[in-house]
Scaffold this active site. Structure first.
Site, mmCIF file in Angstrom:
data_model
loop_
_atom_site.group_PDB
_atom_site.id
_atom_site.type_symbol
_atom_site.label_atom_id
_atom_site.label_comp_id
_atom_site.label_asym_id
_atom_site.label_seq_id
_atom_site.Cartn_x
_atom_site.Cartn_y
_atom_site.Cartn_z
ATOM 1 N N GLU A 103 26.163 -46.556 -44.150
ATOM 2 C CA GLU A 103 24.794 -47.080 -44.072
ATOM 3 C C GLU A 103 24.378 -47.838 -45.329
ATOM 4 O OE1 GLU A 103 20.217 -45.303 -43.934
ATOM 5 O OE2 GLU A 103 21.938 -43.977 -44.166
ATOM 6 N N ASP A 127 30.226 -39.301 -40.738
ATOM 7 C CA ASP A 127 29.044 -38.845 -40.000
ATOM 8 C C ASP A 127 28.883 -39.532 -38.651
ATOM 9 O OD1 ASP A 127 28.398 -37.121 -42.025
ATOM 10 O OD2 ASP A 127 26.851 -38.387 -42.901
ATOM 11 N N GLY A 170 26.707 -33.933 -42.488
ATOM 12 C CA GLY A 170 25.806 -34.568 -41.543
ATOM 13 C C GLY A 170 24.410 -34.590 -42.124
ATOM 14 N N ARG A 171 24.107 -35.644 -42.872
ATOM 15 C CA ARG A 171 22.821 -35.725 -43.571
ATOM 16 C C ARG A 171 21.666 -35.965 -42.613
ATOM 17 N NH1 ARG A 171 20.649 -36.705 -48.573
ATOM 18 N NH2 ARG A 171 22.720 -36.601 -49.514
ATOM 19 N N GLU A 222 24.638 -30.012 -42.605
ATOM 20 C CA GLU A 222 24.010 -29.859 -43.922
ATOM 21 C C GLU A 222 22.577 -30.384 -43.955
ATOM 22 O OE1 GLU A 222 26.140 -32.196 -46.807
ATOM 23 O OE2 GLU A 222 26.078 -34.009 -45.570
ATOM 24 N N ARG A 266 28.381 -13.939 -42.935
ATOM 25 C CA ARG A 266 29.075 -14.657 -44.001
ATOM 26 C C ARG A 266 28.968 -16.157 -43.744
ATOM 27 N NH1 ARG A 266 32.638 -11.173 -46.738
ATOM 28 N NH2 ARG A 266 31.632 -9.109 -46.731
ATOM 29 N N HIS A 272 33.596 -31.102 -49.017
ATOM 30 C CA HIS A 272 34.403 -32.313 -49.130
ATOM 31 C C HIS A 272 35.796 -32.187 -48.533
ATOM 32 C CE1 HIS A 272 31.143 -33.270 -51.885
ATOM 33 N NE2 HIS A 272 31.499 -34.520 -51.746
ATOM 34 N N VAL A 273 36.190 -30.972 -48.118
ATOM 35 C CA VAL A 273 37.476 -30.857 -47.444
ATOM 36 C C VAL A 273 37.477 -31.696 -46.163
ATOM 37 C CG1 VAL A 273 36.905 -28.815 -46.054
ATOM 38 C CG2 VAL A 273 39.260 -29.218 -46.751
ATOM 39 N N ARG A 275 36.355 -34.660 -45.911
ATOM 40 C CA ARG A 275 36.625 -36.057 -46.279
ATOM 41 C C ARG A 275 38.079 -36.301 -46.659
ATOM 42 N NH1 ARG A 275 32.287 -39.160 -46.934
ATOM 43 N NH2 ARG A 275 30.278 -38.320 -47.602
#
Length: 342
Positions: A103, A127, A170-171, A222, A266, A272-273, A275
C-alpha cells in the site's frame, strides 16, 4: 532501455522471483540493462544501486527476502524527495522504474506517476489487501506458515485441555487470519473488519469446553480490536512512519479469556516468521508472472499502471484505481469461518 527496480515496504516471499523474472526477460528479450536500487526508495533518494543481470540472479527463485533490500522510506517524507528521485534517475539514465511493494510503496509510486515519472507498479503484501488484484504474492506462503503452526498447536492444546490464541499478521485486513483459521480448523477467528465482543468469545469457549471438546484454537489478526469500552488495550505506540505499532493483541486476548473463563490459555505470536523463508510454488509462479508482465508494461509505455491478477489472467490496472481503497475480507468468506464457532 535502462530500467530501475526497487522493493519497498515489508519483505515477503516472492520478491526475488519478481526481480529474477524482470531481469531474465529484460536481458534476453528486450536487451535492456537493469539496475536495482538498494533498500527501496531509500536507494533512489541516496543514489545507491547495484547492476542486476541473469548471472547475479541465479539461484534466487526459492530464496525469501530481497537481494536488493527494502525499507518503508518514501520520497514524499522529505521536502526535496521528489527532486532527489528525479536527479538520481537522470544521473543514472533510468528510462523507467518498476516499484514492487504494498500500500505505502504503491501510493508513492502513484503520486510519482501523477508527476510524470515513468513508473510501473507490482503489488506485494502478505496481507493480500491491495484492492486492484485478486491475489498478491507472499500471501499464500504466509497462510501456509500460519496453517502449519495451527496444525501443531491443535495437538498440544488437546493434550492439556487449553485454549490456544494464535496471533497472525494483518493490520487493516484479516485475510491471513480468515484463510488460516478456516484451513487450520480454528474455532474462532477475529479480524480487523469486525470488532469482537470479548464476552461472546468467552461464552463460546465455555460452551465448547462444556460439551466435551477440551481444546480451542482462536486465531486473531494483529489489527483486530475489541468493541469500544470492553477491553483496555493500554497506550498505543506510533512508529517512525506514523503507524500504530501492532503486535500484542494475542497476549491481551489470552489474558482476558483465562480471567473470564478460568480455562488455561496460552498465546503464540507468529510475527515475522510469516514473512521469512522460501515462497510457495503458487507464490513463485505469481511472482514470476508479475515480473514478466511488469517489464512488458515498461516496453508498452504503460506508466502509471500496476500489474494485477484478475480472473486467472495478469492484466494492468491504474495505480490510482489500485490504491484508492484497501481490500477487506468479504463478509461471505468470513461467514464460512463463523460456521465453525462453538
Amino acid at each position: 532501455m535502462r530500467v530501475g527496480v526497487l522493493t519497498g515496504g515489508g519483505d515477503c516471499p516472492g520478491l526475488n522471483a519478481v526481480i529474477r523474472a524482470i531481469v531474465r526477460k529484460a536481458e534476453r528479450v528486450y536487451h535492456d540493462e537493469v539496475v536495482g536500487f538498494m533498500d527501496g526508495f531509500s536507494g533512489v533518494l541516496e543514489d545507491r544501486w547495484m547492476p542486476l543481470d541473469i548471472e547475479r540472479c541465479r539461484g534466487i527463485l526459492p530464496r525469501g527476502g530481497t537481494i536488493i533490500g527494502t525499507s518503508r522510506v518514501q520520497p514524499f517524507m522529505y521536502p526535496d524527495g521528489v527532486a532527489r528521485v528525479r536527479a538520481t534517475l537522470d544521473r543514472r539514465a533510468i528510462d523507467a522504474l518498476i516499484c514492487i511493494g504494498g500500500e505505502g510503496t504503491l501510493s508513492a509510486t502513484r503520486d510519482l506517476a501523477e508527476l510524470g515519472f515513468p513508473v510501473v507498479g507490482v503489488p506485494k503484501t502478505i496481507d493480500n489487501d491491495i484492492d486492484g488484484t485478486e491475489m498478491t504474492f507472499g500471501f499464500d506462503t504466509a497462510v501456509q506458515v500460519a496453517t502449519d503452526a495451527i496444525d501443531r498447536l491443535h495437538t498440544t492444546a488437546e493434550s492439556h485441555h487449553r485454549v490456544m490464541v494464535v496471533e497472525v499478521m494483518g493490520r487493516h485486513a484479516g485475510h491471513i487470519a480468515t484463510w488460516a483459521g478456516i484451513a487450520g480448523g480454528a474455532a474462532l477467528t477475529l479480524i480487523p473488519e469486525e470488532p469482537f465482543d470479548i464476552e461472546a468469545v468467552c461464552e463460546a469457549i465455555k460452551r465448547r469446553h462444556a460439551s466435551g471438546r477440551y481444546a480451542t484454537i482462536v486465531v486473531v489478526a494483529e489489527g483486530a480490536v475489541p468493541l469500544p469500552d470492553t477491553i483496555d488495550l493500554g497506550p498505543q505506540e506510533i512508529d517512525l512512519y506514523g503507524h500504530i505499532r501492532l503486535g500484542g493483541i494475542g497476549n491481551v486476548l489470552a489474558s482476558e479469556i483465562e480471567r473470564r473463563t478460568g480455562i488455561e490459555t496460552r498465546v503464540t505470536i507468529l510475527g515475522h516468521v510469516q514473512r521469512g523463508g522460501k515462497p510457495s510454488a503458487f507464490d513463485r509462479v505469481l511472482s514470476t508472472w508479475f515480473g514478466v508482465a511488469a517489464i512488458d508494461a515498461v516496453h508498452d509505455g504503460a506508466f502509471g499502471e500496476m500489474v494485477a491478477l484478475r480472473e486467472g489472467r495478469v492484466v494492468r490496472v491504474s495505480l490510482a484505481e489500485a490504491t484508492k481503497s484497501l481490500k477487506r475480507v468479504s463478509p461471505e468468506l468470513y461467514d464460512v469461518a463463523k460456521v465453525f464457532a462453538p
